[in-house]
Motif scaffolding. Structure first.
Motif, PDB file in Angstrom:
ATOM      1  N   HIS A 151       0.834  -1.206   0.000  1.00  0.00           N
ATOM      2  CA  HIS A 151       0.000   0.000   0.000  1.00  0.00           C
ATOM      3  C   HIS A 151       0.866   1.252   0.000  1.00  0.00           C
ATOM      4  O   HIS A 151       1.492   1.598   1.006  1.00  0.00           O
ATOM      5  N   LEU A 152       0.882   1.943  -1.137  1.00  0.00           N
ATOM      6  CA  LEU A 152       1.703   3.144  -1.295  1.00  0.00           C
ATOM      7  C   LEU A 152       1.065   4.331  -0.576  1.00  0.00           C
ATOM      8  O   LEU A 152      -0.169   4.493  -0.575  1.00  0.00           O
ATOM      9  N   VAL A 153       1.913   5.158   0.010  1.00  0.00           N
ATOM     10  CA  VAL A 153       1.458   6.335   0.754  1.00  0.00           C
ATOM     11  C   VAL A 153       2.217   7.552   0.251  1.00  0.00           C
ATOM     12  O   VAL A 153       3.445   7.511   0.108  1.00  0.00           O
ATOM     13  N   GLY A 154       1.491   8.630  -0.013  1.00  0.00           N
ATOM     14  CA  GLY A 154       2.150   9.857  -0.433  1.00  0.00           C
ATOM     15  C   GLY A 154       1.144  10.924  -0.787  1.00  0.00           C
ATOM     16  O   GLY A 154      -0.050  10.646  -0.953  1.00  0.00           O
ATOM     17  N   PRO A 155       1.600  12.173  -0.897  1.00  0.00           N
ATOM     18  CA  PRO A 155       0.685  13.271  -1.232  1.00  0.00           C
ATOM     19  C   PRO A 155       0.084  13.076  -2.614  1.00  0.00           C
ATOM     20  O   PRO A 155       0.747  12.632  -3.542  1.00  0.00           O
ATOM     21  N   GLY A 156      -1.190  13.405  -2.725  1.00  0.00           N
ATOM     22  CA  GLY A 156      -1.870  13.313  -4.013  1.00  0.00           C
ATOM     23  C   GLY A 156      -2.340  11.925  -4.375  1.00  0.00           C
ATOM     24  O   GLY A 156      -2.758  11.703  -5.514  1.00  0.00           O
ATOM     25  N   GLN A 157      -2.328  10.980  -3.410  1.00  0.00           N
ATOM     26  CA  GLN A 157      -2.794   9.642  -3.752  1.00  0.00           C
ATOM     27  C   GLN A 157      -4.313   9.648  -3.892  1.00  0.00           C
ATOM     28  O   GLN A 157      -4.996  10.532  -3.360  1.00  0.00           O
ATOM     29  N   PRO A 158      -4.877   8.684  -4.636  1.00  0.00           N
ATOM     30  CA  PRO A 158      -6.321   8.673  -4.896  1.00  0.00           C
ATOM     31  C   PRO A 158      -7.146   8.695  -3.618  1.00  0.00           C
ATOM     32  O   PRO A 158      -6.796   8.068  -2.621  1.00  0.00           O
ATOM     33  N   GLU A 159      -8.255   9.417  -3.660  1.00  0.00           N
ATOM     34  CA  GLU A 159      -9.088   9.618  -2.481  1.00  0.00           C
ATOM     35  C   GLU A 159      -9.731   8.332  -1.964  1.00  0.00           C
ATOM     36  O   GLU A 159     -10.112   8.265  -0.799  1.00  0.00           O
ATOM     37  N   HIS A 160      -9.857   7.308  -2.826  1.00  0.00           N
ATOM     38  CA  HIS A 160     -10.496   6.071  -2.367  1.00  0.00           C
ATOM     39  C   HIS A 160      -9.530   5.178  -1.581  1.00  0.00           C
ATOM     40  O   HIS A 160      -9.961   4.186  -1.002  1.00  0.00           O
ATOM     41  N   GLN A 161      -8.247   5.507  -1.557  1.00  0.00           N
ATOM     42  CA  GLN A 161      -7.283   4.656  -0.875  1.00  0.00           C
ATOM     43  C   GLN A 161      -7.331   4.873   0.635  1.00  0.00           C
ATOM     44  O   GLN A 161      -7.983   5.778   1.151  1.00  0.00           O
ATOM     45  N   LEU A 162      -6.604   3.998   1.370  1.00  0.00           N
ATOM     46  CA  LEU A 162      -6.791   3.891   2.805  1.00  0.00           C
ATOM     47  C   LEU A 162      -6.567   5.199   3.559  1.00  0.00           C
ATOM     48  O   LEU A 162      -7.442   5.648   4.308  1.00  0.00           O
ATOM     49  N   LEU A 163      -5.390   5.813   3.419  1.00  0.00           N
ATOM     50  CA  LEU A 163      -5.104   6.975   4.255  1.00  0.00           C
ATOM     51  C   LEU A 163      -6.012   8.169   3.961  1.00  0.00           C
ATOM     52  O   LEU A 163      -6.530   8.784   4.903  1.00  0.00           O
ATOM     53  N   PRO A 164      -6.253   8.538   2.695  1.00  0.00           N
ATOM     54  CA  PRO A 164      -7.215   9.620   2.473  1.00  0.00           C
ATOM     55  C   PRO A 164      -8.592   9.299   3.049  1.00  0.00           C
ATOM     56  O   PRO A 164      -9.259  10.184   3.592  1.00  0.00           O
ATOM     57  N   THR A 165      -9.009   8.036   2.947  1.00  0.00           N
ATOM     58  CA  THR A 165     -10.314   7.657   3.491  1.00  0.00           C
ATOM     59  C   THR A 165     -10.337   7.787   5.005  1.00  0.00           C
ATOM     60  O   THR A 165     -11.299   8.315   5.587  1.00  0.00           O
ATOM     61  N   LEU A 166      -9.270   7.324   5.684  1.00  0.00           N
ATOM     62  CA  LEU A 166      -9.220   7.435   7.139  1.00  0.00           C
ATOM     63  C   LEU A 166      -9.186   8.890   7.592  1.00  0.00           C
ATOM     64  O   LEU A 166      -9.903   9.282   8.528  1.00  0.00           O
ATOM     65  N   VAL A 167      -8.370   9.711   6.952  1.00  0.00           N
ATOM     66  CA  VAL A 167      -8.278  11.123   7.330  1.00  0.00           C
ATOM     67  C   VAL A 167      -9.628  11.809   7.135  1.00  0.00           C
ATOM     68  O   VAL A 167     -10.089  12.576   7.996  1.00  0.00           O
ATOM     69  N   ARG A 168     -10.281  11.535   6.025  1.00  0.00           N
ATOM     70  CA  ARG A 168     -11.595  12.137   5.764  1.00  0.00           C
ATOM     71  C   ARG A 168     -12.619  11.690   6.815  1.00  0.00           C
ATOM     72  O   ARG A 168     -13.395  12.499   7.337  1.00  0.00           O
ATOM     73  N   SER A 169     -12.614  10.389   7.141  1.00  0.00           N
ATOM     74  CA  SER A 169     -13.559   9.868   8.125  1.00  0.00           C
ATOM     75  C   SER A 169     -13.296  10.441   9.514  1.00  0.00           C
ATOM     76  O   SER A 169     -14.233  10.788  10.247  1.00  0.00           O
ATOM     77  N   LEU A 170     -12.025  10.553   9.896  1.00  0.00           N
ATOM     78  CA  LEU A 170     -11.678  11.129  11.194  1.00  0.00           C
ATOM     79  C   LEU A 170     -12.131  12.581  11.274  1.00  0.00           C
ATOM     80  O   LEU A 170     -12.640  13.043  12.306  1.00  0.00           O
ATOM     81  N   ARG A 171     -11.947  13.308  10.198  1.00  0.00           N
ATOM     82  CA  ARG A 171     -12.373  14.712  10.176  1.00  0.00           C
ATOM     83  C   ARG A 171     -13.884  14.815  10.322  1.00  0.00           C
ATOM     84  O   ARG A 171     -14.398  15.743  10.974  1.00  0.00           O
ATOM     85  N   GLU A 172     -14.617  13.852   9.740  1.00  0.00           N
ATOM     86  CA  GLU A 172     -16.079  13.877   9.807  1.00  0.00           C
ATOM     87  C   GLU A 172     -16.613  13.351  11.132  1.00  0.00           C
ATOM     88  O   GLU A 172     -17.802  13.512  11.419  1.00  0.00           O
ATOM     89  N   GLY A 173     -15.757  12.687  11.931  1.00  0.00           N
ATOM     90  CA  GLY A 173     -16.169  12.315  13.276  1.00  0.00           C
ATOM     91  C   GLY A 173     -16.367  10.841  13.541  1.00  0.00           C
ATOM     92  O   GLY A 173     -16.496  10.433  14.695  1.00  0.00           O
ATOM     93  N   THR A 174     -16.397  10.010  12.508  1.00  0.00           N
ATOM     94  CA  THR A 174     -16.591   8.570  12.700  1.00  0.00           C
ATOM     95  C   THR A 174     -15.723   7.811  11.703  1.00  0.00           C
ATOM     96  O   THR A 174     -15.771   8.093  10.506  1.00  0.00           O
ATOM     97  N   VAL A 175     -14.940   6.861  12.209  1.00  0.00           N
ATOM     98  CA  VAL A 175     -14.117   6.040  11.333  1.00  0.00           C
ATOM     99  C   VAL A 175     -14.539   4.588  11.500  1.00  0.00           C
ATOM    100  O   VAL A 175     -14.737   4.109  12.619  1.00  0.00           O
TER     101      VAL A 175
END
Length: 254
Positions: free
Chosen positions: A117-141
């Motif tokens: 699992h590659l990690v880096g800036p600009g990775q697709p939004e459906h991948q793990l880290l962008p999804t986790l960050v978005r969910s954490l920001r919204e309040g539920t992961v």
């Protein structure tokens, strides 16, 4: 190196465009592990077959990116090695295996890299880290209980690729991973602490979970001394901190 594609990995490979002129990097195709659309798989098959024919005709080496995930390897008792029997557990894994077999039968010089699992800036939004960050920001992961991921920085992958292509490899398959399976629960927990958000964790039982660890023994033998080879127990934390620092200016809370 001639780079085919314009997505996340292709963009990160651009610094190597002036190196390895005997190689064509096929960094295009299906990147969503849960994707099952046959038309997308067929388009990638056609692209690989056409590129392999061209490479066979010109004598250039084709660099192909497969997956080191459990979706390809299936359940194993130990770390997934390149010479293990492969029993794909998902349509995506079966597709990647078929692509590998197509390339091996094409007659083209090649190098197959099974990426974790590659990690880096600009990775697709459906991948793990962008999804986790978005969910954490919204309040539920939401986390699948027992799930793990082998995380590796895309910058480290590019460094490994540069070193591998400098070797006289004209066929073969290599796992490119950190070699460390990190529980997704720990990944989300570290991100939550760094972001300083009061998110709630919901657990999903998705059936039996088989621990999946990727062997990097072959990679270590080929390119010893590279950064991501699982020798630094702090690597996952530093990778996550680096991702957040580049993604958004979150406060440094540990």
């Amino acid at each position: 190196m001639h780079i085919v594609g314009n997505g996340f990995l292709a963009r990160n490979l651009r610094p190597l465009a002036g190196r390895h002129p005997d190689t064509v990097a096929l960094a295009a195709g299906v990147s969503w592990a849960s994707g099952t659309l046959e038309k997308d798989f067929a388009r990638e098959r056609d692209l690989l077959a056409d590129t392999a024919r061209q490479c066979a005709g010109t004598g250039r080496r084709l660099l192909f990116f497969s997956t080191a995930s459990a979706g390809l390897y299936g359940p194993l008792d130990g770390p997934a090695r390149e010479d293990d029997p492969v029993l794909p557990a998902t349509p995506y894994g079966a597709h990647k295996l078929a692509q590998e077999e197509l390339l091996r039968a094409s007659g083209a010089d090649h190098l197959i890299l099974r990426l974790s699992h590659l990690v880096g800036p600009g990775q697709p939004e459906h991948q793990l880290l962008p999804t986790l960050v978005r969910s954490l920001r919204e309040g539920t992961v939401r986390i699948h209980r027992g799930a793990t991921r082998d995380l590796i920085a895309v910058a480290d992958v590019v460094d490994v690729i540069d070193r591998l292509l400098a070797l006289p490899l004209r066929s073969g398959t290599v796992n490119v991973a950190s070699g460390t399976a990190v529980p997704v629960e720990e990944i989300a927990g570290h991100l939550r602490r760094r972001m300083g958000v009061p998110a709630v964790t919901e657990y999903v039982d998705a059936g039996p979970v088989h621990p999946h660890t990727v062997s990097v023994d072959k990679l270590r033998a080929l390119v010893p001394g590279t950064a991501p080879l699982g020798l630094d127990p702090d690597y996952p934390r530093r990778l996550l901190d680096g991702y957040l620092a580049e993604a958004e200016p979150w406060p440094a809370r540990l």
